[in-house]
Design a protein around this motif. Structure first.
Motif, PDB file in Angstrom:
ATOM      1  N   LEU A  75    -104.748 -11.216 -68.824  1.00 43.89           N
ATOM      2  CA  LEU A  75    -103.511 -11.212 -68.058  1.00 43.89           C
ATOM      3  C   LEU A  75    -102.629 -10.105 -68.601  1.00 43.89           C
ATOM      4  N   ARG A  76    -102.145  -9.253 -67.728  1.00 44.12           N
ATOM      5  CA  ARG A  76    -101.287  -8.158 -68.157  1.00 44.12           C
ATOM      6  C   ARG A  76    -100.009  -8.153 -67.330  1.00 44.12           C
ATOM      7  N   THR A  77     -98.908  -7.764 -67.959  1.00 41.66           N
ATOM      8  CA  THR A  77     -97.628  -7.659 -67.261  1.00 41.66           C
ATOM      9  C   THR A  77     -97.100  -6.245 -67.453  1.00 41.66           C
ATOM     10  N   GLU A  78     -97.879  -5.279 -66.988  1.00 41.86           N
ATOM     11  CA  GLU A  78     -97.511  -3.878 -67.166  1.00 41.86           C
ATOM     12  C   GLU A  78     -96.781  -3.352 -65.937  1.00 41.86           C
ATOM     13  N   GLU A  79     -95.830  -2.477 -66.188  1.00 41.86           N
ATOM     14  CA  GLU A  79     -95.106  -1.781 -65.138  1.00 41.86           C
ATOM     15  C   GLU A  79     -95.115  -0.294 -65.443  1.00 41.86           C
ATOM     16  N   LEU A  80     -95.015   0.517 -64.396  1.00 39.71           N
ATOM     17  CA  LEU A  80     -94.958   1.953 -64.591  1.00 39.71           C
ATOM     18  C   LEU A  80     -93.670   2.342 -65.295  1.00 39.71           C
TER      19      LEU A  80
ATOM     20  N   VAL B 242     -94.038  -5.581 -70.085  1.00 40.68           N
ATOM     21  CA  VAL B 242     -92.671  -6.069 -69.957  1.00 40.68           C
ATOM     22  C   VAL B 242     -92.544  -7.551 -70.277  1.00 40.68           C
ATOM     23  N   ALA B 243     -93.627  -8.255 -70.491  1.00 37.07           N
ATOM     24  CA  ALA B 243     -93.554  -9.668 -70.881  1.00 37.07           C
ATOM     25  C   ALA B 243     -94.569  -9.948 -71.977  1.00 37.07           C
ATOM     26  N   MET B 244     -95.849  -9.963 -71.604  1.00 35.90           N
ATOM     27  CA  MET B 244     -96.880 -10.190 -72.614  1.00 35.90           C
ATOM     28  C   MET B 244     -98.236  -9.843 -72.022  1.00 35.90           C
ATOM     29  N   ASP B 245     -99.216  -9.698 -72.900  1.00 36.44           N
ATOM     30  CA  ASP B 245    -100.628  -9.659 -72.528  1.00 36.44           C
ATOM     31  C   ASP B 245    -101.243 -10.964 -73.005  1.00 36.44           C
ATOM     32  N   PHE B 246    -102.287 -11.407 -72.318  1.00 29.82           N
ATOM     33  CA  PHE B 246    -102.948 -12.636 -72.745  1.00 29.82           C
ATOM     34  C   PHE B 246    -104.445 -12.490 -72.589  1.00 29.82           C
ATOM     35  N   GLY B 247    -105.178 -12.911 -73.606  1.00 26.95           N
ATOM     36  CA  GLY B 247    -106.635 -12.903 -73.554  1.00 26.95           C
ATOM     37  C   GLY B 247    -107.197 -13.995 -74.438  1.00 26.95           C
ATOM     38  N   ARG B 248    -108.506 -14.176 -74.384  1.00 21.61           N
ATOM     39  CA  ARG B 248    -109.169 -15.205 -75.191  1.00 21.61           C
ATOM     40  C   ARG B 248    -110.489 -14.670 -75.709  1.00 21.61           C
ATOM     41  N   ILE B 249    -110.805 -15.023 -76.952  1.00 20.75           N
ATOM     42  CA  ILE B 249    -112.082 -14.636 -77.535  1.00 20.75           C
ATOM     43  C   ILE B 249    -112.624 -15.803 -78.348  1.00 20.75           C
TER      44      ILE B 249
ATOM     45  N   SER C  23    -111.954 -20.729 -80.910  1.00 21.52           N
ATOM     46  CA  SER C  23    -111.483 -19.718 -79.971  1.00 21.52           C
ATOM     47  C   SER C  23    -110.098 -19.244 -80.376  1.00 21.52           C
ATOM     48  N   LEU C  24    -109.798 -17.994 -80.078  1.00 21.02           N
ATOM     49  CA  LEU C  24    -108.480 -17.430 -80.326  1.00 21.02           C
ATOM     50  C   LEU C  24    -107.822 -17.101 -78.997  1.00 21.02           C
ATOM     51  N   TYR C  25    -106.583 -17.520 -78.857  1.00 20.17           N
ATOM     52  CA  TYR C  25    -105.779 -17.177 -77.690  1.00 20.17           C
ATOM     53  C   TYR C  25    -104.820 -16.070 -78.114  1.00 20.17           C
ATOM     54  N   LEU C  26    -104.947 -14.922 -77.498  1.00 19.45           N
ATOM     55  CA  LEU C  26    -104.234 -13.720 -77.925  1.00 19.45           C
ATOM     56  C   LEU C  26    -103.028 -13.466 -77.035  1.00 19.45           C
ATOM     57  N   PHE C  27    -101.885 -13.266 -77.661  1.00 15.29           N
ATOM     58  CA  PHE C  27    -100.652 -12.967 -76.946  1.00 15.29           C
ATOM     59  C   PHE C  27    -100.130 -11.626 -77.439  1.00 15.29           C
ATOM     60  N   GLY C  28    -100.210 -10.619 -76.586  1.00 18.47           N
ATOM     61  CA  GLY C  28     -99.688  -9.308 -76.929  1.00 18.47           C
ATOM     62  C   GLY C  28     -98.211  -9.233 -76.613  1.00 18.47           C
ATOM     63  N   THR C  29     -97.415  -8.826 -77.588  1.00 25.09           N
ATOM     64  CA  THR C  29     -95.967  -8.776 -77.408  1.00 25.09           C
ATOM     65  C   THR C  29     -95.538  -7.427 -76.836  1.00 25.09           C
ATOM     66  N   PRO C  30     -94.405  -7.395 -76.113  1.00 28.66           N
ATOM     67  CA  PRO C  30     -93.863  -6.102 -75.674  1.00 28.66           C
ATOM     68  C   PRO C  30     -93.337  -5.328 -76.865  1.00 28.66           C
ATOM     69  N   GLY C  31     -93.431  -4.001 -76.811  1.00 30.60           N
ATOM     70  CA  GLY C  31     -93.071  -3.189 -77.958  1.00 30.60           C
ATOM     71  C   GLY C  31     -91.645  -2.700 -77.999  1.00 30.60           C
ATOM     72  N   GLN C  32     -90.965  -2.610 -76.837  1.00 33.96           N
ATOM     73  CA  GLN C  32     -89.633  -2.037 -76.839  1.00 33.96           C
ATOM     74  C   GLN C  32     -88.577  -3.036 -77.305  1.00 33.96           C
ATOM     75  N   ASP C  33     -87.521  -2.495 -77.909  1.00 33.00           N
ATOM     76  CA  ASP C  33     -86.447  -3.329 -78.454  1.00 33.00           C
ATOM     77  C   ASP C  33     -85.866  -4.272 -77.404  1.00 33.00           C
ATOM     78  N   ARG C  34     -85.724  -3.799 -76.176  1.00 31.03           N
ATOM     79  CA  ARG C  34     -85.016  -4.594 -75.167  1.00 31.03           C
ATOM     80  C   ARG C  34     -85.801  -5.821 -74.723  1.00 31.03           C
ATOM     81  N   PHE C  35     -87.075  -5.931 -75.126  1.00 34.04           N
ATOM     82  CA  PHE C  35     -87.877  -7.102 -74.771  1.00 34.04           C
ATOM     83  C   PHE C  35     -88.118  -8.029 -75.960  1.00 34.04           C
TER      84      PHE C  35
ATOM     85  N   VAL D 264    -106.160  -6.250 -76.791  1.00 34.17           N
ATOM     86  CA  VAL D 264    -106.365  -7.537 -76.123  1.00 34.17           C
ATOM     87  C   VAL D 264    -107.421  -7.410 -75.033  1.00 34.17           C
ATOM     88  N   GLY D 265    -107.353  -6.346 -74.256  1.00 32.95           N
ATOM     89  CA  GLY D 265    -108.325  -6.148 -73.186  1.00 32.95           C
ATOM     90  C   GLY D 265    -109.729  -5.900 -73.700  1.00 32.95           C
TER      91      GLY D 265
END
Length: 212
Positions: A54-59, A81-88, A95-107, A45-46
């Motif tokens: 837009l990124r919602t990353e945590e350590l 922990v929530a999503m990534d967001f970008g546009r191309i 235009s494409l609006y990109l939503f990156g999903t969290p990968g872990q089961d708990r999200f 996405v980046g």
């Protein structure tokens, strides 16, 4: 940007004034970027986004030890922990609006909300941990959301052809499998173009079937 209704499956549109003073309508399509933990979703996405993503990353913390499998990706220190967001912009008027999903089961409870109104999805795969993308493949297959599998070619990973990955994932014939480098904008853009073309064909076929 005209907001899409959360339960509306039709594409969103931007309406703006053109140079002649008239209104021009641009098509904006929602795309999901999914896959297992640490497969490169945030990176993709980046890399392709023309806006600051837009990124919602945590350590990663000790609380996640034993929950998040970091085997093979020991260098990873953050997680979405929530999503990534970008546009191309693919071309003028699209235009494409990109939503990156969290990968872990708990999200995964977030996926249903993110998937509302999506044209299709990119499922990123790492051949070192191919089984990690099974849940994403199952999710989109069961919901009849068109998707392509993009194999992120990590340095040092054994290279497998698209046909090998297709068989290993037991995908339906015709499901696109492409090799990519999630760090490279041009490579990521080609994946997105392939998805838009495939999803367009799938949606057209379904529309024709519905009127027969």
């Amino acid at each position: 940007m005209t907001a899409k209704n959360a339960h509306d499956d039709s594409p969103a549109h931007d309406v703006h004034s053109d140079d002649t003073g008239g209104d021009a309508t641009a098509l904006a399509l929602k795309i999901l970027v999914a896959g297992g933990f640490g497969v490169g979703k945030t990176t993709l996405v980046g890399a392709v986004s023309e806006i600051r993503p837009l990124r919602t990353e945590e350590l990663l913390s000790e609380a996640g030890q034993g929950v998040d499998d970091t085997g093979g990706i020991d260098e990873k220190v953050t997680t979405t922990v929530a999503m990534d967001f970008g546009r191309i912009t693919i071309r003028s008027g699209l235009s494409l609006y990109l939503f990156g999903t969290p990968g872990q089961d708990r999200f995964w409870f977030l996926w249903d909300e993110l998937a509302q109104g999506a044209l299709g999805a990119v499922v990123l795969a790492d051949t070192r941990r191919l089984e990690d993308c099974f849940p994403a493949v199952d999710y989109f297959e069961h919901r009849h959301i068109p998707f392509v599998v993009a194999v992120n070619c990590f340095a040092g990973a054994r290279r497998h052809g698209a046909d090998d990955v297709l068989r290993a994932l037991d995908l339906d014939a015709g499901t696109p499998v492409v090799l990519c480098d999630a760090r490279e904008r041009d490579s990521g853009k080609e994946v997105l173009i392939r998805l838009v073309e495939y999803a367009g064909r799938m949606h057209t076929a379904r529309l024709l079937d519905s009127v027969r």
